[in-house]
Motif scaffolding. Structure first.
Motif, PDB file in Angstrom:
ATOM      1  N   VAL A  97      56.156 -44.067  47.320  1.00  0.00           N
ATOM      2  CA  VAL A  97      55.680 -44.250  48.692  1.00  0.00           C
ATOM      3  C   VAL A  97      55.779 -42.928  49.456  1.00  0.00           C
ATOM      4  O   VAL A  97      56.789 -42.221  49.372  1.00  0.00           O
ATOM      5  CB  VAL A  97      56.523 -45.331  49.410  1.00  0.00           C
ATOM      6  N   HIS A  98      54.726 -42.582  50.188  1.00  0.00           N
ATOM      7  CA  HIS A  98      54.716 -41.374  51.024  1.00  0.00           C
ATOM      8  C   HIS A  98      54.426 -41.766  52.462  1.00  0.00           C
ATOM      9  O   HIS A  98      53.758 -42.771  52.715  1.00  0.00           O
ATOM     10  CB  HIS A  98      53.616 -40.414  50.563  1.00  0.00           C
ATOM     11  N   VAL A  99      54.913 -40.939  53.397  1.00  0.00           N
ATOM     12  CA  VAL A  99      54.615 -41.175  54.813  1.00  0.00           C
ATOM     13  C   VAL A  99      54.082 -39.882  55.419  1.00  0.00           C
ATOM     14  O   VAL A  99      54.749 -38.845  55.362  1.00  0.00           O
ATOM     15  CB  VAL A  99      55.873 -41.623  55.584  1.00  0.00           C
ATOM     16  N   ASN A 100      52.866 -39.940  55.963  1.00  0.00           N
ATOM     17  CA  ASN A 100      52.302 -38.777  56.671  1.00  0.00           C
ATOM     18  C   ASN A 100      52.178 -39.080  58.153  1.00  0.00           C
ATOM     19  O   ASN A 100      52.310 -40.229  58.581  1.00  0.00           O
ATOM     20  CB  ASN A 100      50.931 -38.421  56.095  1.00  0.00           C
ATOM     21  N   LYS A 101      51.908 -38.004  58.911  1.00  0.00           N
ATOM     22  CA  LYS A 101      51.691 -38.161  60.352  1.00  0.00           C
ATOM     23  C   LYS A 101      50.199 -38.265  60.618  1.00  0.00           C
ATOM     24  O   LYS A 101      49.405 -37.537  60.018  1.00  0.00           O
ATOM     25  CB  LYS A 101      52.231 -36.936  61.095  1.00  0.00           C
ATOM     26  N   GLY A 102      49.807 -39.145  61.531  1.00  0.00           N
ATOM     27  CA  GLY A 102      48.403 -39.257  61.938  1.00  0.00           C
ATOM     28  C   GLY A 102      48.262 -38.901  63.405  1.00  0.00           C
ATOM     29  O   GLY A 102      49.172 -39.169  64.212  1.00  0.00           O
ATOM     30  N   TYR A 103      47.145 -38.265  63.760  1.00  0.00           N
ATOM     31  CA  TYR A 103      46.904 -37.819  65.143  1.00  0.00           C
ATOM     32  C   TYR A 103      45.470 -38.128  65.561  1.00  0.00           C
ATOM     33  O   TYR A 103      44.545 -37.983  64.765  1.00  0.00           O
ATOM     34  CB  TYR A 103      47.037 -36.284  65.264  1.00  0.00           C
ATOM     35  N   ARG A 118      43.425 -44.662  49.194  1.00  0.00           N
ATOM     36  CA  ARG A 118      44.508 -45.448  49.794  1.00  0.00           C
ATOM     37  C   ARG A 118      45.008 -44.778  51.075  1.00  0.00           C
ATOM     38  O   ARG A 118      45.324 -45.444  52.055  1.00  0.00           O
ATOM     39  CB  ARG A 118      45.654 -45.636  48.788  1.00  0.00           C
ATOM     40  N   PHE A 119      45.063 -43.450  51.050  1.00  0.00           N
ATOM     41  CA  PHE A 119      45.493 -42.752  52.261  1.00  0.00           C
ATOM     42  C   PHE A 119      44.494 -43.017  53.405  1.00  0.00           C
ATOM     43  O   PHE A 119      44.875 -43.360  54.520  1.00  0.00           O
ATOM     44  CB  PHE A 119      45.637 -41.240  52.032  1.00  0.00           C
ATOM     45  N   CYS A 120      43.200 -42.843  53.104  1.00  0.00           N
ATOM     46  CA  CYS A 120      42.171 -43.014  54.150  1.00  0.00           C
ATOM     47  C   CYS A 120      42.204 -44.436  54.713  1.00  0.00           C
ATOM     48  O   CYS A 120      42.046 -44.651  55.914  1.00  0.00           O
ATOM     49  CB  CYS A 120      40.774 -42.713  53.599  1.00  0.00           C
ATOM     50  N   SER A 168      45.636 -35.309  59.993  1.00  0.00           N
ATOM     51  CA  SER A 168      46.920 -35.653  59.380  1.00  0.00           C
ATOM     52  C   SER A 168      47.436 -34.462  58.588  1.00  0.00           C
ATOM     53  O   SER A 168      46.646 -33.608  58.156  1.00  0.00           O
ATOM     54  CB  SER A 168      46.726 -36.837  58.425  1.00  0.00           C
ATOM     55  N   ASP A 169      48.755 -34.445  58.352  1.00  0.00           N
ATOM     56  CA  ASP A 169      49.328 -33.392  57.511  1.00  0.00           C
ATOM     57  C   ASP A 169      49.223 -33.750  56.021  1.00  0.00           C
ATOM     58  O   ASP A 169      49.823 -33.098  55.169  1.00  0.00           O
ATOM     59  CB  ASP A 169      50.789 -33.114  57.915  1.00  0.00           C
ATOM     60  N   PHE A 170      48.432 -34.745  55.707  1.00  0.00           N
ATOM     61  CA  PHE A 170      48.158 -35.134  54.310  1.00  0.00           C
ATOM     62  C   PHE A 170      47.337 -34.035  53.635  1.00  0.00           C
ATOM     63  O   PHE A 170      46.424 -33.480  54.235  1.00  0.00           O
ATOM     64  CB  PHE A 170      47.362 -36.446  54.325  1.00  0.00           C
ATOM     65  N   ASP A 171      47.649 -33.746  52.363  1.00  0.00           N
ATOM     66  CA  ASP A 171      46.900 -32.730  51.630  1.00  0.00           C
ATOM     67  C   ASP A 171      46.084 -33.395  50.517  1.00  0.00           C
ATOM     68  O   ASP A 171      46.644 -33.825  49.504  1.00  0.00           O
ATOM     69  CB  ASP A 171      47.889 -31.717  51.009  1.00  0.00           C
ATOM     70  N   ARG A 208      52.030 -43.389  62.247  1.00  0.00           N
ATOM     71  CA  ARG A 208      52.583 -43.255  60.895  1.00  0.00           C
ATOM     72  C   ARG A 208      51.511 -43.663  59.895  1.00  0.00           C
ATOM     73  O   ARG A 208      50.792 -44.641  60.119  1.00  0.00           O
ATOM     74  CB  ARG A 208      53.764 -44.223  60.817  1.00  0.00           C
ATOM     75  N   VAL A 209      51.406 -42.894  58.793  1.00  0.00           N
ATOM     76  CA  VAL A 209      50.425 -43.262  57.757  1.00  0.00           C
ATOM     77  C   VAL A 209      51.150 -43.404  56.410  1.00  0.00           C
ATOM     78  O   VAL A 209      51.328 -42.428  55.678  1.00  0.00           O
ATOM     79  CB  VAL A 209      49.301 -42.208  57.632  1.00  0.00           C
ATOM     80  N   PRO A 210      51.592 -44.620  56.097  1.00  0.00           N
ATOM     81  CA  PRO A 210      52.260 -44.830  54.807  1.00  0.00           C
ATOM     82  C   PRO A 210      51.240 -45.111  53.703  1.00  0.00           C
ATOM     83  O   PRO A 210      50.247 -45.780  53.937  1.00  0.00           O
ATOM     84  CB  PRO A 210      53.113 -46.079  55.077  1.00  0.00           C
ATOM     85  N   TRP A 211      51.484 -44.580  52.512  1.00  0.00           N
ATOM     86  CA  TRP A 211      50.569 -44.854  51.386  1.00  0.00           C
ATOM     87  C   TRP A 211      51.334 -44.701  50.082  1.00  0.00           C
ATOM     88  O   TRP A 211      52.410 -44.090  50.037  1.00  0.00           O
ATOM     89  CB  TRP A 211      49.341 -43.932  51.437  1.00  0.00           C
ATOM     90  N   VAL A 212      50.758 -45.249  49.003  1.00  0.00           N
ATOM     91  CA  VAL A 212      51.444 -45.285  47.705  1.00  0.00           C
ATOM     92  C   VAL A 212      50.643 -44.467  46.693  1.00  0.00           C
ATOM     93  O   VAL A 212      49.434 -44.655  46.554  1.00  0.00           O
ATOM     94  CB  VAL A 212      51.564 -46.753  47.204  1.00  0.00           C
TER      95      VAL A 212
END
Ligand code: NDP
Length: 444
Positions: free
Chosen positions: A71-77, A142-144, A128-131, A61-65
């Motif tokens: 607050v957002h939650v992305n998937k990490g692989y 913050r995401f990284c 990640s599915d983060f854009d 899980r990749v939570p970030w603000v």
């Protein structure tokens, strides 16, 4: 049913819905059939079953603000696919289309690509599915940082060395490296594609695009041809596309188009790469801005149209499955002589068949875009030796690696009487070394 078909059937049953992974595995295993038949000991050692099953898969899980406090939650692989010949190595992709299937197809391809470079690197891939598109620098940072706060425990300079891919360029690698160093208190070569001020290698940025053109030039030379005076179509306008364009132009080709995920530009006078770089690298803008700035050029909505432009050589450098059967037929009808894959799996299986039937020189991704990871391995060598090579030395080494990839792939195809079939040649040449190492290391 033979061993290859049985392995593929099992893979599809055990990994339902992973269409990209099925596609890559089908292409690879099918073309390996003559090698597998020549080595009955592989089946006894369940070599193929082990080859298509990642050694380790990490999902997190990749939570970030964001800047507004939401607050957002992305998937990490991170898929650590195969370490038989060296530490896992392969990029991180940040794009909304990322899922486990995409990461596994990329990871499987990466094993063979890395083997083809002749350097000691295993295969892995992550993301990640983060854009990152439309996000502020602070949001990306913050995401990284959140992504690395989990990933750091699974990677290391002798274990797994990620790099960039779609959506992960110099900015993202910088933030990821900063967080790794902060947590581990170690300034080591754990990521490649780093900035020059903190351990990166000269030419890494250019390497994939340059390598694509080096291998193409080498293959054309075998046919008494060159890129000089050829009309070239390139898709994408990111890292690979920009430097493929630069090298192709320096060898005298006329590049007439580039694209992004919204549409493509056509400039019959030849693309002004300085303007593309301004738009994409400096302003992080859209390719359509080119048509506003360059008189006589055109912008068209939609990505597929780029393949309707008549050309001698096409270099897909955007994403997977961007050339389907229909586009391949149009390219052939318009006289394309050569297709070099800068992106990973940009051609569908049906498109590859169209090119091969038409006798087009087709250079598959795992050979054609291996220049990026090869130069990453050179960056690793510089990091562990605490050395810094000149641009000339890295570029010359890269060129040599790309030329020997072509020669090995060509020889492997010929060994199995598949002359000119570089899809098979690349899979076979890459696989032989990995299979040998896996057999030598026992059932692990
Ligand atoms: P970038 O993020 O720098 O650029 C990607 C380009 O492709 C952008 O122009 C992007 O447009 C376009 N694109 C991305 N997704 C899509 C889509 N779904 N449909 C249409 N266009 C799309 O990535 P890279 O240049 O690094 O990577 C491009 C390809 O090359 C990928 O397949 C990657 O795996 C492969 N590759 C990259 C290597 C490297 O060293 N960077 C090494 C080996 C392979 P937009 O801006 O609109 O998203």
């Amino acid at each position: 049913m033979n061993y290859v078909d049985r392995t593929l059937k099992q893979l599809i049953e055990k990994n339902p819905g992973e269409s990209e992974f099925h596609q890559a595995a089908t292409e690879i295993l099918t073309s390996l059939t003559p090698v597998i038949e020549a080595h009955p000991e592989y089946e006894k050692a369940a070599l193929l079953e082990r080859f298509v099953e990642p050694e380790r898969t990490v999902l997190f899980r990749v939570p970030w603000v964001d800047d507004k406090g939401v607050v957002h939650v992305n998937k990490g692989y991170r898929v650590q696919f195969n370490s038989a010949i060296g530490p896992y190595k392969g990029g991180l992709r940040f794009h909304p289309t990322v899922n486990l299937s995409v990461i596994k197809f990329l990871g499987l391809e990466q094993i063979l690509k890395n083997s083809l470079t002749g350097l000691p690197i295993g295969g892995g891939k992550g993301g990640s599915d983060f854009d990152p598109k439309g996000k502020s620098d602070n949001e990306v940072m913050r995401f990284c940082q959140s992504f690395m706060t989990e990933l750091y425990r699974h990677i290391g300079e002798d274990t797994d060395v990620p790099a960039g891919d779609i959506g992960v360029g110099g900015r993202e690698i910088g933030y990821l490296f900063g967080q790794y160093k902060r947590i581990r208190d170690a300034h080591v070569g754990v990521l490649t594609g780093r900035g020059l001020s903190y351990g990166g290698s000269l030419i890494r940025t250019e390497a994939t695009g340059y390598g694509l053109i080096y291998i193409t030039a080498r293959a054309l030379k075998d046919r008494g041809e060159s890129l000089k005076g050829k009309t070239v179509v390139i898709s994408g306008s990111g890292n690979v596309a920009i430097y493929a364009c630069q090298k192709a132009q320096s060898l005298g080709a006329k590049v007439v188009s580039m694209s992004d995920s919204d549409g493509y530009i056509y400039d019959k006078n030849g693309i002004r790469l300085d303007i593309v770089k301004q738009i994409k690298e400096v302003r992080r803008g859209r390719i359509k801005e080119y048509a506003d700035e360059v008189k006589g050029s055109e912008y068209h909505e939609g990505c597929k149209g780029v393949w309707t432009i008549a050309c001698d050589a096409a270099f897909p450098c955007a994403t997977q499955n961007e050339i389907d059967e229909e586009s391949a037929k149009i390219l052939v009808k318009n006289g394309v002589k050569c297709v070099g894959e800068g992106a990973n799996m940009p051609s569908t299986l049906a498109a590859i068949e169209v090119f091969q039937k038409a006798g087009v020189l087709f250079l598959p991704a795992k050979a054609a875009n291996a220049g990026g990871v090869a130069t990453s391995a050179l960056e690793m060598a510089q990091s562990s030796g605490r050395l810094f090579w000149s641009a000339e030395k890295v570029d010359e080494t890269l060129k040599g690696i790309m030329e020997s990839i072509y020669e090995n792939v060509d020889a492997a195809a010929k060994r199995y009487r598949l002359d000119g079939n570089y899809v098979a040649g690349a899979n076979i040449a890459g696989f032989e070394k990995v299979a040998d190492a896996m057999m030598a290391q026992g059932i692990v």
